[in-house]
Design an enzyme around this catalytic site. Structure first.
Site, mmCIF file in Angstrom:
data_model
loop_
_atom_site.group_PDB
_atom_site.id
_atom_site.type_symbol
_atom_site.label_atom_id
_atom_site.label_comp_id
_atom_site.label_asym_id
_atom_site.label_seq_id
_atom_site.Cartn_x
_atom_site.Cartn_y
_atom_site.Cartn_z
ATOM 1 N N ARG A 196 0.859 -1.174 0.000
ATOM 2 C CA ARG A 196 0.000 0.000 0.000
ATOM 3 C C ARG A 196 0.896 1.224 0.000
ATOM 4 N NH1 ARG A 196 -2.562 0.443 5.156
ATOM 5 N NH2 ARG A 196 -1.106 2.150 5.417
ATOM 6 N N GLU B 123 5.012 7.012 2.285
ATOM 7 C CA GLU B 123 5.825 5.795 2.357
ATOM 8 C C GLU B 123 5.104 4.703 1.590
ATOM 9 O OE1 GLU B 123 5.901 3.349 5.787
ATOM 10 O OE2 GLU B 123 3.824 3.752 6.304
ATOM 11 N N ASN C 180 4.200 0.602 2.026
ATOM 12 C CA ASN C 180 4.191 -0.503 2.996
ATOM 13 C C ASN C 180 4.254 -1.826 2.257
ATOM 14 O OD1 ASN C 180 3.386 1.110 5.563
ATOM 15 N ND2 ASN C 180 1.953 1.771 3.968
ATOM 16 N N SER D 134 -2.510 -2.929 6.224
ATOM 17 C CA SER D 134 -3.819 -3.356 6.722
ATOM 18 C C SER D 134 -4.967 -2.477 6.235
ATOM 19 C CB SER D 134 -3.790 -3.406 8.252
ATOM 20 O OG SER D 134 -3.447 -2.154 8.762
ATOM 21 N N LYS E 203 12.484 2.758 4.956
ATOM 22 C CA LYS E 203 12.543 4.190 4.638
ATOM 23 C C LYS E 203 13.888 4.572 4.054
ATOM 24 C CE LYS E 203 8.634 4.967 7.464
ATOM 25 N NZ LYS E 203 8.136 3.664 7.897
ATOM 26 N N LYS F 69 12.687 10.336 10.490
ATOM 27 C CA LYS F 69 12.115 8.982 10.532
ATOM 28 C C LYS F 69 13.155 7.892 10.770
ATOM 29 C CE LYS F 69 8.339 9.847 7.311
ATOM 30 N NZ LYS F 69 7.557 9.216 6.236
ATOM 31 N N GLU G 28 8.125 0.664 11.316
ATOM 32 C CA GLU G 28 6.784 0.662 10.728
ATOM 33 C C GLU G 28 5.758 0.629 11.843
ATOM 34 O OE1 GLU G 28 6.442 0.705 7.435
ATOM 35 O OE2 GLU G 28 8.586 0.515 7.090
ATOM 36 N N GLY G 29 4.553 1.013 11.509
ATOM 37 C CA GLY G 29 3.464 0.810 12.461
ATOM 38 C C GLY G 29 2.991 2.070 13.163
ATOM 39 N N ARG H 78 -7.580 7.464 5.143
ATOM 40 C CA ARG H 78 -7.581 7.607 6.601
ATOM 41 C C ARG H 78 -7.494 9.087 6.941
ATOM 42 N NH1 ARG H 78 -2.473 4.238 8.053
ATOM 43 N NH2 ARG H 78 -1.917 5.234 6.096
HETATM 44 P P1 ADP Z 1 4.898 4.299 9.567
HETATM 45 O O1 ADP Z 1 5.672 3.237 8.903
HETATM 46 O O2 ADP Z 1 5.120 4.360 11.029
HETATM 47 O O3 ADP Z 1 3.446 4.266 9.189
HETATM 48 P P2 ADP Z 1 4.983 6.781 8.061
HETATM 49 O O4 ADP Z 1 6.096 7.208 7.199
HETATM 50 O O5 ADP Z 1 3.755 6.345 7.361
HETATM 51 O O6 ADP Z 1 5.541 5.662 9.029
HETATM 52 O O7 ADP Z 1 4.622 7.931 9.067
HETATM 53 C C1 ADP Z 1 3.582 7.819 10.023
HETATM 54 C C2 ADP Z 1 2.654 9.018 9.953
HETATM 55 O O8 ADP Z 1 3.399 10.230 10.122
HETATM 56 C C3 ADP Z 1 1.964 9.174 8.617
HETATM 57 O O9 ADP Z 1 0.781 8.423 8.584
HETATM 58 C C4 ADP Z 1 1.701 10.679 8.565
HETATM 59 O O10 ADP Z 1 0.552 10.997 9.314
HETATM 60 C C5 ADP Z 1 2.902 11.249 9.278
HETATM 61 N N1 ADP Z 1 3.962 11.613 8.310
HETATM 62 C C6 ADP Z 1 4.930 10.814 7.828
HETATM 63 N N2 ADP Z 1 5.707 11.438 6.939
HETATM 64 C C7 ADP Z 1 5.219 12.689 6.837
HETATM 65 C C8 ADP Z 1 5.586 13.832 6.056
HETATM 66 N N3 ADP Z 1 6.623 13.797 5.239
HETATM 67 N N4 ADP Z 1 4.845 14.955 6.213
HETATM 68 C C9 ADP Z 1 3.801 14.999 7.066
HETATM 69 N N5 ADP Z 1 3.403 13.968 7.817
HETATM 70 C C10 ADP Z 1 4.099 12.803 7.717
HETATM 71 MG MG MG Z 2 2.547 4.751 7.444
#
Ligand code: ADP
Ligand code: MG
Length: 474
Positions: A125, A144, A146, A151, A305, A364, A368-369, A450
């Site tokens: 996803r 990102e 996944n 899920s 990442k 970051k 994940e998660g 979401r």
């Molecule tokens: P994870 O693997 O923990 O889901 P993500 O990269 O999806 O990591 O980051 C988790 C959450 O953080 C995202 O769902 C989003 O709400 C926020 N986020 C991540 N990257 C960004 C970004 N570049 N700008 C704004 N919000 C972000």
């Molecule tokens: Mg995410």
């Protein structure tokens, strides 16, 4: 934006009338979760959190995300087969991140022995937000991708009907008919079924590798039931069961409790906490086996990442897609600024840039998660407290995406009914199946929207922050 739900949002009496109708519709559709208190008991369940109305999403950006999904599928599959690339790109991370190092060790061990698996199944996803610049122009930016345990494809298949019903009750019949059809659980099951068929052993089963705490079981059951409908047997086991009772036969077929396993579908395995020593041994056993792993360990590593950041370097996509310049352009068009924090001059520059304007970035780690990232002043704290410069390497830096906030009601069991300022994240589900060198299936199979209140920087549906939603195309 021409369409809006202001007529509804400004009418409190109407909201109070419609919210319980929406909640009952969600329960009737099976948009449900087990409770936090009883995550392993279906006798108590409640509706999964969702928005009262679908959120407005620019159709052009939705279409763009849909159109690039097959390119991303292809890219992930190619990267996962490139040992040199993964080795080079993850070298610095492996030195400082024990979890990635553990995955990498298994990856190398299996390559050395020779991969027994010949059918590969990718279910991913790709998540995006809609960046809004100072002139008010919006653009699609990937957050990102996944590659493991992505899920809510199940529950997302049921939320469209909920919002349709709510719009109908509000007399918005035309708007109700504009909601986009969505059935990722069917697409996910199609992918698993194709992999199972190519494995070619009629008695073999699909193994869902599940959490100890199974709050989100209904999301999985929707996929499971699609497989049963196709006369494919599904069994559910935990990593502990695999470590205690699974074995390989001479030709490396995987067995557990007398079942031969054709496909292992991972709904865990992406967090360090998921593994103890026996868990790691179980992972190695599965990776060594002929069974189709979804994902195999190379594809899990491809979803880190660090790999995402390295793929954004000039020339990196060309390594994989040289013959497909349009695909490269579509993929690159979704990239936000991503920066390496590796030791050395480039990383020093990134760190200085982040310290100078922390509010412009997200920091970051390779996790994940949800709930692992750092924002604003936290970024300073983390970077300034790093003692050994190599430690910095376990992070990447990313431009912060700034969507235009909008209003919606977030319906959460046990919470007050209140109008929230929100932002959304759009996920596109992709599936692909490869047999040997031949791509057998490569598809975009649906979406997940979401939405969360702007007071939260991070956190998903499972964490109780984001809620399920549907894009209302405008
Ligand atoms: P994870 O693997 O923990 O889901 P993500 O990269 O999806 O990591 O980051 C988790 C959450 O953080 C995202 O769902 C989003 O709400 C926020 N986020 C991540 N990257 C960004 C970004 N570049 N700008 C704004 N919000 C972000
Ligand atoms: Mg995410």
């Amino acid at each position: 934006m021409t369409a809006s739900w202001d007529d509804v949002f400004n009418n409190r009496l109407l909201i109070e009338e419609i919210a319980p109708i929406a909640i009952d519709a969600a329960l009737l559709q099976g948009v449900i979760l087990r409770t936090k208190e009883q995550p392993n008991l279906s006798e108590v369940a409640n509706y999964a959190p969702f928005t009262l109305l679908p959120s407005l999403v620019p159709k052009a950006l939705y279409d763009q995300a849909k159109a690039v999904q097959q390119d991303f599928n292809l890219l992930l599959d190619l990267v996962s087969q490139d040992e040199g690339f993964l080795e080079e790109v993850l070298a610095s991370t492996v030195k400082v991140d024990d979890f990635i190092a553990h995955l990498f060790k298994i990856y190398k061990q299996v390559l050395k022995e020779g991969i027994a698996q010949s059918v590969f199944l990718g279910l991913n996803r790709s998540d995006y937000m809609f960046d809004c610049d100072t002139d008010g122009n919006t653009s699609l930016k990937q957050i990102e991708i996944n590659t493991i345990a992505a899920s809510f494809g199940g529950l997302a298949s049921r939320t469209t009907e909920v919002h349709k019903h709510v719009l109908n009750v509000l007399g918005k019949y035309k708007q109700s008919s504009e909601l986009l059809p969505n059935n990722p659980s069917k697409g996910i099951a199609d992918g698993i079924a194709k992999a199972w068929e190519l494995y070619a052993s009629e008695k073999a089963v699909v193994l869902f590798l599940v959490e100890n705490s199974q709050r989100n079981i209904f999301d999985q059951r929707l996929i499971e039931n699609e497989l049963w409908k196709r006369n494919i047997r599904v069994i559910r086991r935990k990593l502990k069961d695999v470590s205690e009772r699974a074995l390989l036969d001479q030709d490396r077929s995987l067995y557990i409790d007398e079942h031969e396993v054709a496909v292992v579908y991972f709904r865990i395995g992406y967090m360090p906490d998921n593994y103890d020593e026996q868990g790691w041994e179980a992972r190695l056993l599965m990776e060594r086996s002929k069974a189709v792993k979804c994902p195999d360990i190379a594809t899990q590593l491809t979803g880190t990442k660090k790999v995402q950041q390295e793929l954004s370097r000039p020339g990196a996509l060309e390594r994989f897609l040289a013959s497909k310049p349009e695909a490269i352009a579509r993929i690159r068009g979704t990239f936000a600024g991503l920066y390496s924090l590796d030791e050395g001059e480039e990383g020093d520059k990134t760190a200085a840039m982040a310290l100078a304007n922390p509010e412009r970035f997200v920091l970051k780690p390779q996790r994940e998660g949800g709930g692992n990232n750092f924002y604003g002043e936290e970024i300073k704290d983390v970077l300034e407290n790093i003692k050994d410069p190599s430690e910095r390497t376990s992070y990447i830096l990313m431009d912060k995406i700034r969507p235009q906030p909008f209003r919606n009601y977030l319906l959460k069991a046990g919470s007050d009914l209140k109008l929230s300022e929100c932002i959304s994240e759009l996920g596109m589900f992709g599936v692909y199946v490869r047999q040997g060198k031949e791509m057998i299936l490569n598809e975009q199979i649906g979406h997940l929207l979401r939405t969360k209140a702007t007071e939260h920087e991070d956190g998903g549906v499972a964490a109780g922050v984001a809620v399920l939603d549907n894009p209302y195309p405008i």
